[in-house]
Motif scaffolding. Structure first.
Motif, PDB file in Angstrom:
ATOM      1  N   ILE A  89      -7.483  -6.888   0.691  1.00  0.00           N
ATOM      2  CA  ILE A  89      -7.248  -7.936  -0.311  1.00  0.00           C
ATOM      3  C   ILE A  89      -5.759  -8.264  -0.403  1.00  0.00           C
ATOM      4  CG2 ILE A  89      -7.358  -8.448  -2.786  1.00  0.00           C
ATOM      5  CD1 ILE A  89      -9.972  -6.944  -2.894  1.00  0.00           C
ATOM      6  N   MET A  90      -4.912  -7.240  -0.302  1.00  0.00           N
ATOM      7  CA  MET A  90      -3.475  -7.457  -0.425  1.00  0.00           C
ATOM      8  C   MET A  90      -2.928  -8.294   0.725  1.00  0.00           C
ATOM      9  SD  MET A  90      -2.900  -5.957  -3.247  1.00  0.00           S
ATOM     10  CE  MET A  90      -1.223  -5.477  -3.538  1.00  0.00           C
ATOM     11  N   SER A 132      -0.657  -0.883  -2.942  1.00  0.00           N
ATOM     12  CA  SER A 132      -2.078  -0.564  -2.741  1.00  0.00           C
ATOM     13  C   SER A 132      -2.408   0.810  -3.319  1.00  0.00           C
ATOM     14  CB  SER A 132      -2.429  -0.591  -1.249  1.00  0.00           C
ATOM     15  OG  SER A 132      -2.343  -1.895  -0.743  1.00  0.00           O
ATOM     16  N   PHE A 133      -1.512   1.778  -3.093  1.00  0.00           N
ATOM     17  CA  PHE A 133      -1.707   3.125  -3.650  1.00  0.00           C
ATOM     18  C   PHE A 133      -1.631   3.093  -5.181  1.00  0.00           C
ATOM     19  CE2 PHE A 133      -0.267   3.968   0.675  1.00  0.00           C
ATOM     20  CZ  PHE A 133      -1.132   4.970   1.079  1.00  0.00           C
ATOM     21  N   VAL A 134      -0.657   2.333  -5.687  1.00  0.00           N
ATOM     22  CA  VAL A 134      -0.462   2.252  -7.144  1.00  0.00           C
ATOM     23  C   VAL A 134      -1.673   1.599  -7.803  1.00  0.00           C
ATOM     24  CG1 VAL A 134       0.993   1.324  -8.995  1.00  0.00           C
ATOM     25  CG2 VAL A 134       2.049   2.144  -6.867  1.00  0.00           C
ATOM     26  N   TYR A 135      -2.109   0.457  -7.240  1.00  0.00           N
ATOM     27  CA  TYR A 135      -3.248  -0.258  -7.826  1.00  0.00           C
ATOM     28  C   TYR A 135      -4.539   0.541  -7.715  1.00  0.00           C
ATOM     29  CZ  TYR A 135      -0.205  -4.387  -7.966  1.00  0.00           C
ATOM     30  OH  TYR A 135       0.807  -5.267  -8.232  1.00  0.00           O
ATOM     31  N   GLY A 184       6.570 -10.641   5.555  1.00  0.00           N
ATOM     32  CA  GLY A 184       6.912  -9.276   5.978  1.00  0.00           C
ATOM     33  C   GLY A 184       7.312  -8.396   4.806  1.00  0.00           C
ATOM     34  N   ILE A 185       8.113  -8.956   3.896  1.00  0.00           N
ATOM     35  CA  ILE A 185       8.548  -8.207   2.705  1.00  0.00           C
ATOM     36  C   ILE A 185       7.348  -7.866   1.820  1.00  0.00           C
ATOM     37  CG2 ILE A 185       9.894  -8.364   0.565  1.00  0.00           C
ATOM     38  CD1 ILE A 185      11.853 -10.178   2.184  1.00  0.00           C
ATOM     39  N   LEU A 186       6.473  -8.855   1.632  1.00  0.00           N
ATOM     40  CA  LEU A 186       5.286  -8.638   0.790  1.00  0.00           C
ATOM     41  C   LEU A 186       4.358  -7.589   1.405  1.00  0.00           C
ATOM     42  CD1 LEU A 186       4.412 -12.294  -0.315  1.00  0.00           C
ATOM     43  CD2 LEU A 186       5.350 -10.473  -1.739  1.00  0.00           C
ATOM     44  N   GLN A 187       4.236  -7.623   2.726  1.00  0.00           N
ATOM     45  CA  GLN A 187       3.376  -6.642   3.396  1.00  0.00           C
ATOM     46  C   GLN A 187       3.857  -5.222   3.119  1.00  0.00           C
ATOM     47  OE1 GLN A 187       0.333  -7.351   4.115  1.00  0.00           O
ATOM     48  NE2 GLN A 187       0.334  -6.965   6.315  1.00  0.00           N
ATOM     49  N   ILE A 188       5.154  -5.012   3.234  1.00  0.00           N
ATOM     50  CA  ILE A 188       5.715  -3.680   2.977  1.00  0.00           C
ATOM     51  C   ILE A 188       5.506  -3.285   1.513  1.00  0.00           C
ATOM     52  CG2 ILE A 188       7.863  -2.334   2.908  1.00  0.00           C
ATOM     53  CD1 ILE A 188       8.810  -4.148   5.274  1.00  0.00           C
ATOM     54  N   ALA A 189       5.804  -4.241   0.615  1.00  0.00           N
ATOM     55  CA  ALA A 189       5.650  -3.971  -0.823  1.00  0.00           C
ATOM     56  C   ALA A 189       4.194  -3.699  -1.181  1.00  0.00           C
ATOM     57  CB  ALA A 189       6.185  -5.148  -1.634  1.00  0.00           C
ATOM     58  N   PHE A 190       3.287  -4.466  -0.573  1.00  0.00           N
ATOM     59  CA  PHE A 190       1.865  -4.341  -0.914  1.00  0.00           C
ATOM     60  C   PHE A 190       1.246  -3.055  -0.362  1.00  0.00           C
ATOM     61  CE2 PHE A 190       0.878  -9.139  -1.707  1.00  0.00           C
ATOM     62  CZ  PHE A 190       1.612  -9.046  -2.884  1.00  0.00           C
ATOM     63  N   ILE A 191       1.807  -2.518   0.722  1.00  0.00           N
ATOM     64  CA  ILE A 191       1.330  -1.215   1.226  1.00  0.00           C
ATOM     65  C   ILE A 191       1.541  -0.150   0.148  1.00  0.00           C
ATOM     66  CG2 ILE A 191       1.824   0.642   2.866  1.00  0.00           C
ATOM     67  CD1 ILE A 191       2.406  -1.581   4.941  1.00  0.00           C
ATOM     68  N   ILE A 192       2.729  -0.181  -0.456  1.00  0.00           N
ATOM     69  CA  ILE A 192       3.043   0.768  -1.541  1.00  0.00           C
ATOM     70  C   ILE A 192       2.189   0.472  -2.763  1.00  0.00           C
ATOM     71  CG2 ILE A 192       4.875   1.615  -3.065  1.00  0.00           C
ATOM     72  CD1 ILE A 192       6.851   0.718  -0.791  1.00  0.00           C
ATOM     73  N   THR A 202     -12.513   5.282  -2.214  1.00  0.00           N
ATOM     74  CA  THR A 202     -13.174   4.083  -1.697  1.00  0.00           C
ATOM     75  C   THR A 202     -12.330   2.836  -1.942  1.00  0.00           C
ATOM     76  OG1 THR A 202     -15.312   5.119  -2.186  1.00  0.00           O
ATOM     77  CG2 THR A 202     -15.308   2.741  -1.781  1.00  0.00           C
ATOM     78  N   ILE A 203     -11.777   2.734  -3.144  1.00  0.00           N
ATOM     79  CA  ILE A 203     -10.946   1.578  -3.484  1.00  0.00           C
ATOM     80  C   ILE A 203      -9.686   1.540  -2.621  1.00  0.00           C
ATOM     81  CG2 ILE A 203      -9.449   0.629  -5.311  1.00  0.00           C
ATOM     82  CD1 ILE A 203     -11.633   1.436  -7.308  1.00  0.00           C
ATOM     83  N   LEU A 204      -9.143   2.722  -2.346  1.00  0.00           N
ATOM     84  CA  LEU A 204      -7.923   2.804  -1.532  1.00  0.00           C
ATOM     85  C   LEU A 204      -8.144   2.205  -0.145  1.00  0.00           C
ATOM     86  CD1 LEU A 204      -5.005   3.766  -1.438  1.00  0.00           C
ATOM     87  CD2 LEU A 204      -5.819   6.012  -0.708  1.00  0.00           C
ATOM     88  N   LYS A 205      -9.380   2.311   0.377  1.00  0.00           N
ATOM     89  CA  LYS A 205      -9.691   1.707   1.672  1.00  0.00           C
ATOM     90  C   LYS A 205      -9.796   0.180   1.570  1.00  0.00           C
ATOM     91  CE  LYS A 205     -12.471   5.707   3.130  1.00  0.00           C
ATOM     92  NZ  LYS A 205     -13.863   6.151   3.438  1.00  0.00           N
TER      93      LYS A 205
END
Length: 377
Positions: free
Chosen positions: A142-143, A343-346, A333-341, A134-137
């Motif tokens: 938020i990111m 998101s899984f970690v958090y 753009g850089i933050l979007q790519i970093a935050f996609i990754i 659920t959190i992963l969705k």
């Protein structure tokens, strides 16, 4: 009694998230001061506090279903950002920055509340609730808003801007930026040395016939330049070169480091022996050509930095501000790519916090009988 305990737990978790938010906003504002020598350390602290804040925020938004507590706490969590960013070093930000900050803070407040509603709906309507899934969705939503917020902060706190809003490129930046282009620069300035003085640069450019210090009035050389100094002639003769026409002096200076160092030492000697009257004239020409006030002992690194700054700040402020949008878009753009990754970690760490809270009996599962309807013939 159970409701009172629930309110106390919700309030404690909300207050803890508020403290994490305040710590993050403070460290983020400290990072955007771009303090020399502390930028990397400030970035590490800001990133660490951001990570902890996001992890516990996801837990907080999933566990708390009291709307009053969520509304009040999320208001203070999000709007506390303004306390650290509306004023910088005792001065209010410009109107555009204030409007953007307030608008984005309000959007962040709405995102927190809508995420909470979605998580609670998922929690209450799932047959079996899986916190991690659920959190992963919810995490990516938020990111995204944080990526926008950080990009906007970067735009209004661009590292090359001074307190007056002008671009100020420092000497160390010139050195770092120019290093990859030394080959290209050396096509025009065979000896590219940011530590040479203005007078040494004038003697060098005059010796090589470069036009940097030339003016309308034709001047004779500031020092004896009719022939190469003896040390240089001796070095060339040792290399089997007896006639200067045999070599391209510019190319030789670029390719032979030992010769370049020797040549520069001789230029320094010539600068010391140069006519003060003629040097004043040449310095005035260089000053007029480059639009800068120059002193004989000014280092070329300082002069190049001032020259770059003067040319950039000749561009109208509105145009400069428009161009600064592009680095901010690139950062987004850089933050979007970093935050996609991330998101899984958090999400994983949020699930881990959930497990710890469960073991600590901060929350518990309860079974609810569900009535199900279906049709049949």
């Amino acid at each position: 009694m159970a409701d009172k305990t629930k309110i106390i737990k919700s309030s404690c978790l909300s207050f803890f998230c508020f403290l994490l938010a305040v710590l993050f906003w403070y460290l983020l504002s400290k990072f955007f001061l771009w303090q020399e020598g502390e930028v990397l350390l400030d970035l590490i602290y800001a990133f660490a506090s951001f990570s902890v804040f996001i992890v516990f925020s996801l837990v907080y938004l999933t566990l708390i279903d009291n709307r009053k507590i969520i509304l009040i706490s999320s208001f203070f969590i999000t709007f506390s950002f303004l306390f650290f960013f509306l004023r910088t070093e005792g001065k209010w930000e410009n109107k555009v920055a204030i409007i953007c900050y307030v608008a984005l803070t309000f959007v962040l407040f709405l995102i927190f509340n809508s995420t909470n509603r979605n998580l609670i709906y998922e929690r209450k309507n799932s047959i079996i609730f899986h916190p991690g899934k659920t959190i992963l969705k919810a995490a990516p939503v938020i990111m995204v808003i944080f990526a926008v917020l950080l990009s906007v902060i970067f735009y209004f706190n661009f590292p090359l801007k001074n307190k007056q809003g002008d671009i100020e490129v420092k000497e160390e930046y010139i050195e770092k930026i120019s290093k990859p282009f030394e080959g290209l620069i050396n096509k025009y300035i065979p000896i590219y040395d940011l530590d040479m003085t203005a007078d040494e640069f004038i003697v060098l450019s005059t010796f090589l016939g470069l036009p940097f210090a030339q003016g309308e009035e034709e001047l004779k050389p500031p020092a004896d330049m009719e022939k190469l100094p003896e040390e240089i002639m001796r070095y060339l003769e040792d290399k089997g070169i007896y006639n200067l026409e045999e070599i391209n002096l510019f190319e030789y200076l670029r390719e032979d480091e030992e010769f370049r160092n020797l040549f520069m030492n001789e230029i320094k000697k010539l600068a010391e022996e140069a006519s003060p009257y003629l040097m004043d004239k040449y310095r005035k020409n260089l000053s007029e050509n480059w639009g800068l006030e120059l002193d004989s002992e000014d280092r070329m690194g300082q002069i190049f930095a001032r020259f770059v700054n003067s040319k950039i700040n000749e561009i109208p402020k509105k145009t400069r501000d428009l161009f600064l949008i592009f680095p901010s878009i690139a950062l987004f753009g850089i933050l979007q790519i970093a935050f996609i990754i991330l998101s899984f970690v958090y999400s994983f760490f949020s699930w881990a916090v959930f497990m710890i809270f469960y073991k600590a009996k901060f929350y518990h599962y309860k079974k609810i009988a569900v009535e199900k309807e279906e049709i049949e013939l």
